[in-house]
Write a protein that holds these residues in place. Structure first.
Motif, mmCIF file in Angstrom:
data_model
loop_
_atom_site.group_PDB
_atom_site.id
_atom_site.type_symbol
_atom_site.label_atom_id
_atom_site.label_comp_id
_atom_site.label_asym_id
_atom_site.label_seq_id
_atom_site.Cartn_x
_atom_site.Cartn_y
_atom_site.Cartn_z
ATOM 1 N N HIS A 188 13.046 58.913 95.325
ATOM 2 C CA HIS A 188 13.774 57.939 96.133
ATOM 3 C C HIS A 188 13.308 56.554 95.691
ATOM 4 O O HIS A 188 12.116 56.332 95.495
ATOM 5 C CB HIS A 188 13.470 58.151 97.621
ATOM 6 C CG HIS A 188 14.198 57.204 98.506
ATOM 7 N ND1 HIS A 188 13.670 55.992 98.884
ATOM 8 C CD2 HIS A 188 15.416 57.275 99.079
ATOM 9 C CE1 HIS A 188 14.531 55.369 99.654
ATOM 10 N NE2 HIS A 188 15.601 56.127 99.784
ATOM 11 N N VAL A 189 14.261 55.632 95.530
ATOM 12 C CA VAL A 189 13.925 54.278 95.104
ATOM 13 C C VAL A 189 14.544 53.257 96.051
ATOM 14 O O VAL A 189 15.490 53.561 96.773
ATOM 15 C CB VAL A 189 14.416 53.993 93.659
ATOM 16 C CG1 VAL A 189 13.735 54.914 92.664
ATOM 17 C CG2 VAL A 189 15.927 54.099 93.550
ATOM 18 N N SER A 190 13.991 52.049 96.032
ATOM 19 C CA SER A 190 14.618 50.935 96.747
ATOM 20 C C SER A 190 15.071 49.914 95.711
ATOM 21 O O SER A 190 14.435 49.749 94.668
ATOM 22 C CB SER A 190 13.646 50.309 97.752
ATOM 23 O OG SER A 190 12.472 49.869 97.096
ATOM 24 N N VAL A 191 16.160 49.242 96.014
ATOM 25 C CA VAL A 191 16.715 48.254 95.094
ATOM 26 C C VAL A 191 15.895 46.980 95.205
ATOM 27 O O VAL A 191 15.782 46.389 96.291
ATOM 28 C CB VAL A 191 18.201 47.984 95.408
ATOM 29 C CG1 VAL A 191 18.747 46.889 94.511
ATOM 30 C CG2 VAL A 191 19.017 49.264 95.263
ATOM 31 N N ALA A 192 15.314 46.550 94.088
ATOM 32 C CA ALA A 192 14.533 45.319 94.050
ATOM 33 C C ALA A 192 15.448 44.114 93.836
ATOM 34 O O ALA A 192 15.261 43.069 94.444
ATOM 35 C CB ALA A 192 13.478 45.388 92.952
ATOM 36 N N ASP A 193 16.437 44.278 92.937
ATOM 37 C CA ASP A 193 17.414 43.217 92.694
ATOM 38 C C ASP A 193 18.604 43.802 91.947
ATOM 39 O O ASP A 193 18.537 44.899 91.409
ATOM 40 C CB ASP A 193 16.798 42.054 91.898
ATOM 41 C CG ASP A 193 16.291 42.473 90.530
ATOM 42 O OD1 ASP A 193 17.131 42.775 89.652
ATOM 43 O OD2 ASP A 193 15.064 42.504 90.327
ATOM 44 N N VAL A 249 14.934 48.780 90.268
ATOM 45 C CA VAL A 249 14.590 49.568 91.449
ATOM 46 C C VAL A 249 13.097 49.890 91.404
ATOM 47 O O VAL A 249 12.483 49.868 90.336
ATOM 48 C CB VAL A 249 15.414 50.886 91.544
ATOM 49 C CG1 VAL A 249 16.891 50.580 91.742
ATOM 50 C CG2 VAL A 249 15.208 51.762 90.325
ATOM 51 N N THR A 250 12.531 50.179 92.567
ATOM 52 C CA THR A 250 11.110 50.529 92.682
ATOM 53 C C THR A 250 11.003 51.914 93.297
ATOM 54 O O THR A 250 11.674 52.201 94.301
ATOM 55 C CB THR A 250 10.374 49.511 93.564
ATOM 56 O OG1 THR A 250 10.575 48.200 93.015
ATOM 57 C CG2 THR A 250 8.885 49.805 93.621
ATOM 58 N N ILE A 251 10.166 52.768 92.716
ATOM 59 C CA ILE A 251 9.998 54.140 93.233
ATOM 60 C C ILE A 251 9.209 54.098 94.539
ATOM 61 O O ILE A 251 8.098 53.580 94.591
ATOM 62 C CB ILE A 251 9.278 55.038 92.208
ATOM 63 C CG1 ILE A 251 10.124 55.163 90.938
ATOM 64 C CG2 ILE A 251 8.985 56.411 92.820
ATOM 65 C CD1 ILE A 251 9.459 55.965 89.834
ATOM 66 N N ASP A 252 9.822 54.648 95.603
ATOM 67 C CA ASP A 252 9.200 54.713 96.932
ATOM 68 C C ASP A 252 8.554 56.061 97.199
ATOM 69 O O ASP A 252 7.501 56.138 97.832
ATOM 70 C CB ASP A 252 10.248 54.482 98.022
ATOM 71 C CG ASP A 252 10.869 53.106 97.949
ATOM 72 O OD1 ASP A 252 10.176 52.150 97.556
ATOM 73 O OD2 ASP A 252 12.059 52.990 98.288
ATOM 74 N N HIS A 253 9.211 57.130 96.761
ATOM 75 C CA HIS A 253 8.760 58.487 97.082
ATOM 76 C C HIS A 253 9.249 59.433 95.987
ATOM 77 O O HIS A 253 10.413 59.367 95.594
ATOM 78 C CB HIS A 253 9.341 58.920 98.435
ATOM 79 C CG HIS A 253 9.130 60.354 98.767
ATOM 80 N ND1 HIS A 253 7.915 60.858 99.156
ATOM 81 C CD2 HIS A 253 9.983 61.405 98.756
ATOM 82 C CE1 HIS A 253 8.040 62.162 99.364
ATOM 83 N NE2 HIS A 253 9.282 62.512 99.128
#
Length: 112
Positions: free
Chosen positions: A93-98, A81-85
């Protein structure tokens, strides 16, 4: 004097418990995967920064033999996951990278 010190320690317990709960029980876990996205228990206090990529692990249990020996565990990499905020000292808040991260999985920043 001793009594005053004891009362002071009792008054500090809720404040210490909040830090202990974050440090020992929640830190590094995915706490929500709802309609508002994925939230992890890693924040400013942990050195988190927007754009950091975190590895996501799931704990896998291997049952022990039938004679009462405790089960064994290992961590299985299930994605990134990548940290968005970053919300505050404790949450981001994170988005799933893979992969397939799920609630209660463990997130970890790999430091080289």
């Amino acid at each position: 004097m001793v009594g005053l010190a004891g009362i002071s320690m009792l008054a500090a317990v809720p404040a210490m418990a909040q830090g202990i709960g974050h440090s020992l029980f929640m830190r590094g876990s995915i706490v929500d995967t709802g309609s508002n996205g994925t939230v992890v228990c890693i924040g400013k206090a942990d050195g988190a920064e927007v754009g950091q990529k975190l590895e996501v692990y799931r704990v896998v249990t291997h049952p022990g033999p039938p004679k009462g020996v405790a089960p064994t565990y290992h961590r299985q990499l299930v994605g990134h996951v990548t940290i968005d905020h970053i919300f505050d000292d404790h949450f981001a808040h994170v988005s799933v990278a893979d992969g397939t991260p799920a609630k209660h999985d463990i997130v970890e920043l790999r430091k080289n």
